[in-house]
Design a protein around this motif. Structure first.
Motif, PDB file in Angstrom:
ATOM      1  N   GLY A  70      -4.512   5.887   2.712  1.00  0.00           N
ATOM      2  CA  GLY A  70      -3.982   4.677   3.541  1.00  0.00           C
ATOM      3  C   GLY A  70      -3.895   5.056   4.867  1.00  0.00           C
ATOM      4  N   TRP A 108      -8.181  -3.260  -1.118  1.00  0.00           N
ATOM      5  CA  TRP A 108      -7.668  -4.601  -0.751  1.00  0.00           C
ATOM      6  C   TRP A 108      -8.960  -5.491  -0.969  1.00  0.00           C
ATOM      7  CZ3 TRP A 108      -3.262  -6.080  -2.089  1.00  0.00           C
ATOM      8  CH2 TRP A 108      -2.052  -5.130  -1.668  1.00  0.00           C
ATOM      9  N   SER A 158       0.858  -1.358  -0.066  1.00  0.00           N
ATOM     10  CA  SER A 158       0.150   0.020   0.059  1.00  0.00           C
ATOM     11  C   SER A 158       0.842   1.321  -0.127  1.00  0.00           C
ATOM     12  CB  SER A 158      -1.005   0.086   1.229  1.00  0.00           C
ATOM     13  OG  SER A 158      -1.580  -0.998   1.205  1.00  0.00           O
ATOM     14  N   VAL A 160      -5.470  -1.699  -6.464  1.00  0.00           N
ATOM     15  CA  VAL A 160      -4.350  -1.294  -5.657  1.00  0.00           C
ATOM     16  C   VAL A 160      -3.249  -0.628  -6.724  1.00  0.00           C
ATOM     17  CG1 VAL A 160      -2.473  -1.893  -4.199  1.00  0.00           C
ATOM     18  CG2 VAL A 160      -4.983  -2.677  -3.769  1.00  0.00           C
ATOM     19  N   LEU A 172      -6.720   0.413   3.006  1.00  0.00           N
ATOM     20  CA  LEU A 172      -6.154   1.288   1.790  1.00  0.00           C
ATOM     21  C   LEU A 172      -7.923   1.567   1.123  1.00  0.00           C
ATOM     22  CD1 LEU A 172      -4.420   2.574  -0.033  1.00  0.00           C
ATOM     23  CD2 LEU A 172      -4.204   0.564  -1.336  1.00  0.00           C
TER      24      LEU A 172
END
Ligand code: GLA
Length: 507
Positions: A449, A479, A382, A413, A502
């Protein structure tokens, strides 16, 4: 300037013992944080990869359309410029980039018997390569001195077979130790052309093999007489080596300071820049595009001048694998240091906090699964994506497990990393226990994040005002690839120790 690192790199080089440092004990069978969060891709095609790609005019072009879904998939490209052709069965585009600078928008299309997909892609013909951070694999943290041509070919095969290439991983890069070692003469042929060592009997054939898969090849040398591991460097042969690398077909060069320290001390910025500018100018003249990776451990604030010497990315710190752990795992210390240079990153010029050391890592004889917990690995990936870092995996390609692939291959991501706006995220809040990092994205949304740096679960929150938003915003967990709903003014989540949530927040 970081003397310790020069010492580590120059003296220890290949012989340094890997400590992919984490205070966490070796993972227990019951490491509950090792939960696979990334949903498996569907059987229908889904096209991934960057939306912009830079090339120089008239240079050879090679691009394999990254796409998940059940094969066979049939590919087509609408608006493909003349001089380029796509292979319908593999989705590999080959040919010569347009001679005229400009933006060449096109649409990738993929179809199988489960469905179809399209994705916009812009080829930007100009002087800037690496419009998004490079993605791939480098052998260093698993093969060290043991690297062979066979490993490289197998890595290329695995990049395809594992599905990594379907998410945009494309560089297959040899690190140190492909050339002759000090004492193993002759180092060069009668014309001065550098000779690979016996483990690389057919380096050109190896590159052709990698290209045949639609992937790109990278290699390594030093501006000094010797590499960090004591192999032959390029000092005095810069022009010849660059043209040799281009003739072999390489697409990426890591240029590692190492013994250049004997020629010039690094404190003086001009001296530090000199060898990198020399090679940067030479690379631009080559007949093919070669992405230029500066490796000098952050000396003389390289982030302030790396772009001006032609660098596409530059290591901002010492070796991540050597970073000892005290209160924080090594990757977190390196990541936090890299995070400070957010203002300097932009398309074609990226801060490089070193490789992604997960999966099986370690020197010959000491290979083992990463000691990082699952949560720490989510945090690692992340952070790298929020920081628009090059995504270069450096674990064992022959021992990729499902958990490692779940970390490496989540398209939403990766999209944060590859966002075309090219901004590096910045830390907007940090205490010893928590951190919030925010990255502005091209569509106006923000990747956020929420990190727990501590060792007990913790609620971490973000105020939308800090994102430049007011009122309601939609929040998506990247995620898990799941919409969490609309929230007003703030979003908070419970975060596992050393873990992350995230999210993408859209006004
Ligand atoms: C230095 C670099 C590493 C690796 C080794 C090879 O330590 O920082 O990334 O390339 O040299 O010897």
């Amino acid at each position: 300037m970081n003397k310790r690192w020069i010492l580590t790199a120059a003296l220890m080089g290949a012989f340094s013992v890997l400590s992919v440092a984490s205070p966490a004990a070796a993972p227990q069978a019951a490491d509950r944080s090792k939960v696979i969060l990334t949903p498996k891709p569907g059987p229908e095609p889904n096209i991934n990869g960057p939306k912009v790609f830079g090339v120089r005019p008239g240079r050879p072009f090679l691009y394999r359309i990254p796409c998940t879904g059940e094969r066979p998939i049939s590919f087509a490209v609408k608006g493909l410029p003349g001089g380029l052709a796509v292979d319908a069965a593999s989705g590999i585009i080959t040919g010569t980039a347009p001679a005229a600078a400009g933006r060449y928008p096109m649409t990738f299309a993929a179809r199988n018997d489960k469905g179809s997909a399209e994705r916009e892609f812009v080829l930007v013909v100009g002087d800037t390569l690496a419009l998004t951070p490079p993605m791939g694999w480098n052998d260093w943290y698993i093969h060290y001195e043991g690297i062979t041509e066979k490993h490289m070919r197998e890595a290329a095969e695995t990049m395809i077979a594992s599905g990594m290439a379907d998410y945009g991983y494309m560089y297959v890069n040899i690190d140190d130790c492909w050339m002759k070692k000090k004492g193993e003469t002759p180092y060069r042929d009668g014309k001065g052309v550098i000779l690979p060592n016996a483990k690389f009997p057919d380096i050109k054939g190896m590159v052709d093999f990698i290209h045949g898969k639609g992937l790109r090849a990278g290699l390594y040398t030093s501006p000094g007489p010797w590499t960090c591991a004591g192999y032959v460097g390029s000092q005095g042969y810069e022009e010849l080596d660059a043209s040799t690398f281009a003739a072999w077909g390489f697409d990426f060069l890591k240029y590692d300071w190492c013994s250049y320290g004997d020629t010039a001390a690094g404190e003086d910025r001009e001296k530090a820049m000199k060898p990198y500018k020399l090679m940067g100018d030479i690379l631009k003249k080559q007949s093919r595009d070669i992405v230029y990776n500066l490796c000098q451990y952050g000396m003389s604030n390289v982030w302030e001048w790396g772009g001006s010497v032609g660098g596409n990315c530059w290591r901002t710190t010492g070796d991540l694998g050597n970073e000892a752990s005290d209160t924080l795992p090594g990757f977190l210390k390196i990541g936090l240091s890299n995070a400070g240079h957010f203002a300097q990153a932009k398309p074609g010029q990226w801060n490089d906090p070193d490789y992604i050391l997960i999966g099986w890592v370690g020197n010959t004889g000491e290979q083992r699964p990463t000691p990082l917990t699952g949560d720490e690995q989510y945090t690692y990936m992340s952070m790298w994506c929020l920081m628009a870092a090059p995504l270069i995996f450096s674990g064992d390609m022959s021992k990729l497990d499902d958990f490692t692939l779940n970390i490496l291959c989540n398209n939403e991501v990766i999209e944060i990393d590859q966002d075309a706006l090219g901004k590096q995220g910045r830390i907007i809040r940090k205490t010893p226990d928590e951190m919030v990092m925010v990255k502005e994205l091209e569509d106006g949304s923000r990747a956020v994040g929420l990190f727990n740096l501590g060792v007990t679960p913790k609620d971490v929150s973000i105020s939308f005002r800090d994102l430049g938003f007011s009122g309601k915003a939609g929040v998506r967990d990247l995620w898990r690839q799941k919409n969490l709903g609309n929230f007003r003014d703030t979003y908070a989540a419970r975060v596992n120790p050393r873990g992350v949530i995230l999210v993408r927040v859209t006004k």
